[in-house]
Design a protein around this motif. Structure first.
Motif, PDB file in Angstrom:
ATOM      1  N   HIS A  80     -12.447  50.163  -4.488  1.00 48.19           N
ATOM      2  CA  HIS A  80     -12.852  48.885  -4.957  1.00 48.19           C
ATOM      3  C   HIS A  80     -11.882  48.110  -5.603  1.00 48.19           C
ATOM      4  O   HIS A  80     -11.889  47.568  -6.637  1.00 48.19           O
ATOM      5  CB  HIS A  80     -14.064  48.877  -5.803  1.00 48.19           C
ATOM      6  CG  HIS A  80     -15.360  49.541  -4.893  1.00 48.19           C
ATOM      7  ND1 HIS A  80     -16.285  48.471  -4.254  1.00 48.19           N
ATOM      8  CD2 HIS A  80     -15.852  50.597  -4.973  1.00 48.19           C
ATOM      9  CE1 HIS A  80     -17.324  49.302  -3.803  1.00 48.19           C
ATOM     10  NE2 HIS A  80     -17.095  50.501  -4.034  1.00 48.19           N
ATOM     11  N   GLY A  81     -10.511  48.253  -5.369  1.00 55.08           N
ATOM     12  CA  GLY A  81      -9.582  47.581  -5.597  1.00 55.08           C
ATOM     13  C   GLY A  81      -8.828  46.767  -4.851  1.00 55.08           C
ATOM     14  O   GLY A  81      -9.696  46.186  -4.017  1.00 55.08           O
ATOM     15  N   CYS A  82      -7.671  46.171  -4.892  1.00 54.76           N
ATOM     16  CA  CYS A  82      -7.062  45.227  -4.294  1.00 54.76           C
ATOM     17  C   CYS A  82      -5.836  45.479  -3.431  1.00 54.76           C
ATOM     18  O   CYS A  82      -4.926  44.791  -3.162  1.00 54.76           O
ATOM     19  CB  CYS A  82      -6.765  44.037  -4.920  1.00 54.76           C
ATOM     20  SG  CYS A  82      -8.326  43.276  -5.556  1.00 54.76           S
ATOM     21  N   VAL A 106      -6.743  52.519  -1.566  1.00 52.75           N
ATOM     22  CA  VAL A 106      -6.420  51.523  -0.797  1.00 52.75           C
ATOM     23  C   VAL A 106      -7.565  50.725   0.001  1.00 52.75           C
ATOM     24  O   VAL A 106      -8.572  51.586   0.298  1.00 52.75           O
ATOM     25  CB  VAL A 106      -5.545  51.875   0.559  1.00 52.75           C
ATOM     26  CG1 VAL A 106      -5.084  50.575   1.548  1.00 52.75           C
ATOM     27  CG2 VAL A 106      -4.035  52.332   0.032  1.00 52.75           C
ATOM     28  N   ASP A 107      -7.691  49.386  -0.022  1.00 51.04           N
ATOM     29  CA  ASP A 107      -8.926  48.913   0.306  1.00 51.04           C
ATOM     30  C   ASP A 107      -8.737  47.598   1.680  1.00 51.04           C
ATOM     31  O   ASP A 107      -9.622  47.053   1.858  1.00 51.04           O
ATOM     32  CB  ASP A 107      -9.444  48.147  -1.108  1.00 51.04           C
ATOM     33  CG  ASP A 107     -10.340  49.090  -1.908  1.00 51.04           C
ATOM     34  OD1 ASP A 107     -11.728  49.038  -1.669  1.00 51.04           O
ATOM     35  OD2 ASP A 107      -9.630  49.841  -2.428  1.00 51.04           O
ATOM     36  N   ALA A 108      -7.463  47.876   1.822  1.00 50.95           N
ATOM     37  CA  ALA A 108      -7.152  46.860   3.051  1.00 50.95           C
ATOM     38  C   ALA A 108      -5.755  47.380   3.666  1.00 50.95           C
ATOM     39  O   ALA A 108      -4.986  47.757   3.127  1.00 50.95           O
ATOM     40  CB  ALA A 108      -7.035  45.497   2.780  1.00 50.95           C
ATOM     41  N   ALA A 140      -7.787  45.133   8.437  1.00 50.37           N
ATOM     42  CA  ALA A 140      -8.837  45.324   8.210  1.00 50.37           C
ATOM     43  C   ALA A 140      -9.120  45.500   6.636  1.00 50.37           C
ATOM     44  O   ALA A 140      -8.394  46.174   5.884  1.00 50.37           O
ATOM     45  CB  ALA A 140      -9.625  46.682   8.782  1.00 50.37           C
ATOM     46  N   VAL A 141     -10.264  44.729   6.082  1.00 55.23           N
ATOM     47  CA  VAL A 141     -10.390  44.603   4.549  1.00 55.23           C
ATOM     48  C   VAL A 141     -11.691  44.891   4.124  1.00 55.23           C
ATOM     49  O   VAL A 141     -12.848  44.627   4.759  1.00 55.23           O
ATOM     50  CB  VAL A 141     -10.119  43.176   4.577  1.00 55.23           C
ATOM     51  CG1 VAL A 141     -10.279  42.933   2.656  1.00 55.23           C
ATOM     52  CG2 VAL A 141      -8.807  42.488   4.881  1.00 55.23           C
ATOM     53  N   HIS A 142     -11.685  45.614   2.994  1.00 61.35           N
ATOM     54  CA  HIS A 142     -13.143  46.131   2.364  1.00 61.35           C
ATOM     55  C   HIS A 142     -13.078  45.261   1.255  1.00 61.35           C
ATOM     56  O   HIS A 142     -12.349  45.057   0.137  1.00 61.35           O
ATOM     57  CB  HIS A 142     -12.945  47.413   1.950  1.00 61.35           C
ATOM     58  CG  HIS A 142     -14.226  47.962   0.945  1.00 61.35           C
ATOM     59  ND1 HIS A 142     -13.520  48.199  -0.293  1.00 61.35           N
ATOM     60  CD2 HIS A 142     -15.199  48.043   0.822  1.00 61.35           C
ATOM     61  CE1 HIS A 142     -14.712  48.481  -1.025  1.00 61.35           C
ATOM     62  NE2 HIS A 142     -15.829  48.373  -0.194  1.00 61.35           N
ATOM     63  N   ALA A 143     -14.104  44.472   1.174  1.00 64.02           N
ATOM     64  CA  ALA A 143     -14.560  43.411  -0.006  1.00 64.02           C
ATOM     65  C   ALA A 143     -15.687  43.706  -0.647  1.00 64.02           C
ATOM     66  O   ALA A 143     -16.695  43.051  -0.087  1.00 64.02           O
ATOM     67  CB  ALA A 143     -14.221  41.832   0.279  1.00 64.02           C
ATOM     68  N   GLY A 144     -15.856  44.440  -1.613  1.00 72.52           N
ATOM     69  CA  GLY A 144     -16.699  44.589  -2.405  1.00 72.52           C
ATOM     70  C   GLY A 144     -16.876  43.551  -3.456  1.00 72.52           C
ATOM     71  O   GLY A 144     -16.113  42.620  -3.267  1.00 72.52           O
ATOM     72  N   TRP A 145     -17.835  43.498  -4.320  1.00 73.16           N
ATOM     73  CA  TRP A 145     -17.759  42.156  -5.304  1.00 73.16           C
ATOM     74  C   TRP A 145     -16.435  42.343  -6.212  1.00 73.16           C
ATOM     75  O   TRP A 145     -16.029  41.383  -6.392  1.00 73.16           O
ATOM     76  CB  TRP A 145     -19.083  42.207  -6.299  1.00 73.16           C
ATOM     77  CG  TRP A 145     -19.089  43.308  -7.482  1.00 73.16           C
ATOM     78  CD1 TRP A 145     -20.001  44.390  -7.490  1.00 73.16           C
ATOM     79  CD2 TRP A 145     -18.787  43.234  -8.824  1.00 73.16           C
ATOM     80  NE1 TRP A 145     -19.823  45.061  -8.436  1.00 73.16           N
ATOM     81  CE2 TRP A 145     -19.006  44.469  -9.284  1.00 73.16           C
ATOM     82  CE3 TRP A 145     -17.839  42.235  -9.327  1.00 73.16           C
ATOM     83  CZ2 TRP A 145     -18.710  44.454 -10.610  1.00 73.16           C
ATOM     84  CZ3 TRP A 145     -17.339  42.395 -10.550  1.00 73.16           C
ATOM     85  CH2 TRP A 145     -17.821  43.594 -11.285  1.00 73.16           C
ATOM     86  N   GLY A 147     -13.403  43.602  -5.247  1.00 69.42           N
ATOM     87  CA  GLY A 147     -12.445  43.042  -4.172  1.00 69.42           C
ATOM     88  C   GLY A 147     -12.466  41.607  -4.017  1.00 69.42           C
ATOM     89  O   GLY A 147     -11.581  41.017  -3.977  1.00 69.42           O
ATOM     90  N   THR A 148     -13.664  41.201  -4.126  1.00 71.05           N
ATOM     91  CA  THR A 148     -14.096  39.638  -3.819  1.00 71.05           C
ATOM     92  C   THR A 148     -13.395  38.865  -5.037  1.00 71.05           C
ATOM     93  O   THR A 148     -12.772  37.978  -4.686  1.00 71.05           O
ATOM     94  CB  THR A 148     -15.431  39.477  -3.542  1.00 71.05           C
ATOM     95  OG1 THR A 148     -15.662  40.115  -2.378  1.00 71.05           O
ATOM     96  CG2 THR A 148     -15.541  38.028  -3.062  1.00 71.05           C
ATOM     97  N   VAL A 149     -13.805  39.358  -6.084  1.00 70.54           N
ATOM     98  CA  VAL A 149     -13.310  38.742  -7.536  1.00 70.54           C
ATOM     99  C   VAL A 149     -11.964  38.617  -7.503  1.00 70.54           C
ATOM    100  O   VAL A 149     -11.067  37.789  -7.845  1.00 70.54           O
ATOM    101  CB  VAL A 149     -14.080  39.377  -8.782  1.00 70.54           C
ATOM    102  CG1 VAL A 149     -13.264  39.002  -9.829  1.00 70.54           C
ATOM    103  CG2 VAL A 149     -15.344  38.979  -8.963  1.00 70.54           C
ATOM    104  N   GLY A 150     -11.263  39.786  -6.964  1.00 71.80           N
ATOM    105  CA  GLY A 150      -9.827  40.133  -6.974  1.00 71.80           C
ATOM    106  C   GLY A 150      -9.052  39.541  -5.812  1.00 71.80           C
ATOM    107  O   GLY A 150      -7.734  39.358  -5.596  1.00 71.80           O
ATOM    108  N   ARG A 151      -9.953  38.587  -5.129  1.00 67.29           N
ATOM    109  CA  ARG A 151      -9.137  38.016  -3.711  1.00 67.29           C
ATOM    110  C   ARG A 151      -8.570  38.758  -2.705  1.00 67.29           C
ATOM    111  O   ARG A 151      -7.322  38.544  -2.263  1.00 67.29           O
ATOM    112  CB  ARG A 151      -8.449  36.768  -4.004  1.00 67.29           C
ATOM    113  CG  ARG A 151      -9.225  35.775  -5.198  1.00 67.29           C
ATOM    114  CD  ARG A 151      -8.334  34.826  -5.649  1.00 67.29           C
ATOM    115  NE  ARG A 151      -8.989  33.922  -6.640  1.00 67.29           N
ATOM    116  CZ  ARG A 151      -9.975  32.815  -6.289  1.00 67.29           C
ATOM    117  NH1 ARG A 151     -10.157  32.549  -4.830  1.00 67.29           N
ATOM    118  NH2 ARG A 151     -10.608  32.068  -7.199  1.00 67.29           N
TER     119      ARG A 151
END
Length: 275
Positions: A80-82, A106-108, A140-145, A147-151
């Motif tokens: 859940h990082g960026c 890693v999240d993307a 490929a990107v994982h955007a939880g809340w 990660g979404t806040v972190g853009r």
């Protein structure tokens, strides 16, 4: 966009995305694998408590469906990082254990290597595929809340620009299955993090301003990521939402809010086909 549900006992069911002839992109559905219980049936995530033997069999089934070797299927251990990492020739040359070390936290992931499938795991979080047709690169990107806040999706676009020379105006993106606004209820402390990060809360939430009267707010994660992609320079018409809510469709797609965190994960993968 279509699903392949033929003989689900023999092969995984995939939600396929029609992006380009050179791109194979999909999200796994719950059907057509070896896992049981809350992991049933198609789960390839090693970090959610599933039986390793079932995961290995699911990987075998998926790789067979994709026409690749097991070594050509790569995905990170998300936190859940960026952090965004490129899957390049150097990483591919490493032993599998060292590859996974590079992909820890890693999240993307981004790549322009052909014949390998990269992807991310989700179960209510938002998976996003990005494609650059000019430089033949994908992400490929994982955007939880968080990660979404972190853009994180904007960080992936910027990483593709830095590494491949990609231009956002030429890219396209697909937003895969994830939790919908009506089902993504959060605490006001989460709502506040979005507000503090500069998001227009009237566009991404059912609450334009903070309200402590006992009602909890809802946030639209798919829309928030779509707006970020457009802000990064992608055309409105180049961003496609699949429109599937995992919470409402937990029989076909894993939902941690419905099934609990000890359950399977959707794998959203993308591969540049060999020419």
């Amino acid at each position: 966009m279509k699903t392949d549900n033929t003989d689900i006992s023999a092969k995984p069911s995939l939600l396929r995305y029609d992006i380009a002839d050179e791109v194979l992109a999909f999200s796994t559905m719950r059907h057509g694998g070896a896992s049981t219980g809350a992991y049933a049936e198609m789960n390839i995530n090693y970090y959610c408590g599933d039986d390793p033997q079932a995961i290995a069999e699911n990987r075998r089934l998926l790789c067979s469906e994709l026409g690749i070797a097991d070594s050509q299927l790569l995905y990170p251990h998300q936190t859940h990082g960026c952090k965004v990492v490129e899957i390049d020739r150097e990483l591919l040359a490493l032993p599998s254990g060292e590859q996974q070390q590079r992909l820890d936290g890693v999240d993307a992931v981004v790549t322009r290597q052909r014949g390998i499938c990269i992807g991310v795991s989700t179960a209510d979080c938002i998976p996003i595929i990005i494609y650059d047709p000019l430089h033949h690169a994908v992400a490929a990107v994982h955007a939880g809340w968080r990660g979404t806040v972190g853009r994180i999706v904007q960080k992936a676009v910027a990483e593709m620009a830095a590494r491949f020379g990609s231009e956002a105006g030429s890219m396209s993106a697909v937003i895969g299955p994830g939790i919908s606004k009506k089902n993504f209820e959060v605490g006001w402390e989460v709502w506040q993090q979005f507000a503090d990060a500069g998001f227009a809360m009237g566009e991404i939430s059912d609450s334009a301003k903070r309200n402590d009267c006992g009602r909890r707010p809802h946030i639209d994660l798919p829309r928030c990521n779509k707006l970020q992609l457009i802000e990064a320079g992608l055309s409105l018409h180049a961003v496609t939402e699949c429109g599937i809510c995992t919470y409402d469709n937990a029989a076909d797609f894993f939902s941690a809010r419905r099934l609990g965190i000890d359950s399977g994960r959707i794998f959203t993968g993308v591969m540049l086909r060999n020419l």
